[in-house]
Design a protein around this motif. Structure first.
Motif, PDB file in Angstrom:
ATOM      1  N   PRO A  51       0.829  -1.211   0.000  1.00 60.53           N
ATOM      2  CA  PRO A  51       0.000   0.000   0.000  1.00 60.53           C
ATOM      3  C   PRO A  51       0.868   1.267   0.000  1.00 60.53           C
ATOM      4  N   PRO A  52       0.739   2.118  -1.016  1.00 61.61           N
ATOM      5  CA  PRO A  52       1.558   3.322  -1.068  1.00 61.61           C
ATOM      6  C   PRO A  52       1.084   4.420  -0.106  1.00 61.61           C
ATOM      7  N   VAL A  53      -0.170   4.320   0.342  1.00 57.53           N
ATOM      8  CA  VAL A  53      -0.733   5.362   1.202  1.00 57.53           C
ATOM      9  C   VAL A  53      -1.248   4.722   2.492  1.00 57.53           C
ATOM     10  N   LYS A  54      -0.875   5.333   3.630  1.00 54.47           N
ATOM     11  CA  LYS A  54      -1.317   4.826   4.931  1.00 54.47           C
ATOM     12  C   LYS A  54      -1.751   5.993   5.805  1.00 54.47           C
ATOM     13  N   ALA A  55      -2.711   5.720   6.681  1.00 53.89           N
ATOM     14  CA  ALA A  55      -3.102   6.669   7.721  1.00 53.89           C
ATOM     15  C   ALA A  55      -3.317   5.837   8.981  1.00 53.89           C
ATOM     16  N   VAL A  56      -2.779   6.312  10.115  1.00 51.32           N
ATOM     17  CA  VAL A  56      -2.737   5.484  11.314  1.00 51.32           C
ATOM     18  C   VAL A  56      -3.132   6.286  12.554  1.00 51.32           C
ATOM     19  N   TRP A 104      -9.985   9.869   7.584  1.00 51.06           N
ATOM     20  CA  TRP A 104     -10.447  10.150   6.215  1.00 51.06           C
ATOM     21  C   TRP A 104      -9.801  11.412   5.682  1.00 51.06           C
ATOM     22  N   ARG A 105      -9.692  12.456   6.515  1.00 49.53           N
ATOM     23  CA  ARG A 105      -9.030  13.698   6.089  1.00 49.53           C
ATOM     24  C   ARG A 105      -7.570  13.421   5.722  1.00 49.53           C
ATOM     25  N   THR A 106      -6.879  12.718   6.611  1.00 44.12           N
ATOM     26  CA  THR A 106      -5.468  12.413   6.391  1.00 44.12           C
ATOM     27  C   THR A 106      -5.278  11.548   5.148  1.00 44.12           C
ATOM     28  N   LEU A 107      -6.086  10.507   5.039  1.00 47.54           N
ATOM     29  CA  LEU A 107      -5.968   9.593   3.901  1.00 47.54           C
ATOM     30  C   LEU A 107      -6.258  10.308   2.582  1.00 47.54           C
ATOM     31  N   SER A 108      -7.302  11.125   2.542  1.00 51.52           N
ATOM     32  CA  SER A 108      -7.632  11.853   1.316  1.00 51.52           C
ATOM     33  C   SER A 108      -6.488  12.758   0.892  1.00 51.52           C
ATOM     34  N   LYS A 109      -5.910  13.468   1.862  1.00 59.07           N
ATOM     35  CA  LYS A 109      -4.797  14.368   1.569  1.00 59.07           C
ATOM     36  C   LYS A 109      -3.597  13.581   1.025  1.00 59.07           C
ATOM     37  N   ARG A 110      -3.279  12.461   1.671  1.00 56.53           N
ATOM     38  CA  ARG A 110      -2.131  11.662   1.234  1.00 56.53           C
ATOM     39  C   ARG A 110      -2.369  10.999  -0.122  1.00 56.53           C
ATOM     40  N   CYS A 111      -3.612  10.611  -0.396  1.00 56.22           N
ATOM     41  CA  CYS A 111      -3.935  10.017  -1.703  1.00 56.22           C
ATOM     42  C   CYS A 111      -3.731  11.037  -2.812  1.00 56.22           C
ATOM     43  N   TYR A 131      -0.072  11.521  -3.304  1.00 58.42           N
ATOM     44  CA  TYR A 131       0.492  10.362  -4.006  1.00 58.42           C
ATOM     45  C   TYR A 131       0.189  10.433  -5.494  1.00 58.42           C
ATOM     46  N   LEU A 132      -1.061  10.764  -5.842  1.00 53.71           N
ATOM     47  CA  LEU A 132      -1.445  10.843  -7.253  1.00 53.71           C
ATOM     48  C   LEU A 132      -0.688  11.958  -7.975  1.00 53.71           C
ATOM     49  N   SER A 133      -0.523  13.096  -7.313  1.00 57.94           N
ATOM     50  CA  SER A 133       0.197  14.201  -7.956  1.00 57.94           C
ATOM     51  C   SER A 133       1.680  13.862  -8.091  1.00 57.94           C
ATOM     52  N   ALA A 134       2.252  13.199  -7.102  1.00 55.36           N
ATOM     53  CA  ALA A 134       3.659  12.792  -7.182  1.00 55.36           C
ATOM     54  C   ALA A 134       3.846  11.741  -8.282  1.00 55.36           C
ATOM     55  N   ALA A 135       2.907  10.827  -8.411  1.00 49.41           N
ATOM     56  CA  ALA A 135       2.989   9.792  -9.426  1.00 49.41           C
ATOM     57  C   ALA A 135       2.856  10.394 -10.822  1.00 49.41           C
ATOM     58  N   SER A 136       1.957  11.374 -10.985  1.00 50.72           N
ATOM     59  CA  SER A 136       1.795  11.994 -12.303  1.00 50.72           C
ATOM     60  C   SER A 136       2.995  12.878 -12.640  1.00 50.72           C
ATOM     61  N   ASP A 137       3.608  13.502 -11.617  1.00 50.50           N
ATOM     62  CA  ASP A 137       4.809  14.302 -11.846  1.00 50.50           C
ATOM     63  C   ASP A 137       5.966  13.426 -12.308  1.00 50.50           C
ATOM     64  N   SER A 138       6.112  12.263 -11.688  1.00 46.02           N
ATOM     65  CA  SER A 138       7.236  11.390 -12.034  1.00 46.02           C
ATOM     66  C   SER A 138       7.053  10.764 -13.424  1.00 46.02           C
TER      67      SER A 138
END
Length: 131
Positions: A25-30, A110-117, A120-127
């Motif tokens: 899992p690339p995204v985690k919230a704990v 949910w707030r944390t996970l949404s922000k991290r998702c 992650y998507l913006s970092a993946a599209s940038d790369s």
């Protein structure tokens, strides 16, 4: 008021779907009582799976209450969550939370996970576009 449903298309149903999220899992919230793992999916909506072991919540009534609260919270927040497959894992101490405390933990996650998702998507599209 907008109607949100929680149908089969919003759930992780098969062990293979769960395993895909568990593998890497690339995204985690704990928090101390809950962990959320997420991986992008190819759908236009998020999907959720909930795991609560007997070790964490002995009585079935407790496990079902917690799962019901998590699913209801997801149903109301699904429009704010990107298209990810999400697994919610209960940890020790989950049974000791009352409904309000569980609600607060879920709102935070949910707030944390949404922000991290989104990150992650913006970092993946940038790369992929920055070659």
């Amino acid at each position: 008021m907008k109607q949100y449903s929680y149908g089969r298309e919003l759930r992780l149903l098969t062990p293979a779907q769960f395993q895909q999220v568990f593998n890497a899992p690339p995204v985690k919230a704990v928090t101390a009582e809950l962990t959320m793992l997420a991986t992008p999916n190819q759908l236009s909506h998020p999907r959720i799976g909930v795991t609560i072991s007997k070790k964490r919540a002995k009585r079935a009534v407790d496990r079902n209450r917690i799962k019901r609260k998590i699913r209801e919270n997801f149903r109301l927040k699904q429009h704010k969550i990107p298209a990810f497959d999400i697994i919610v894992i209960a940890k020790s101490g989950i049974v000791d939370l009352d409904s309000d405390a569980l609600q607060q933990r879920l709102d935070y996650l949910w707030r944390t996970l949404s922000k991290r998702c989104v990150q992650y998507l913006s970092a993946a599209s940038d790369s992929t576009s920055g070659s």
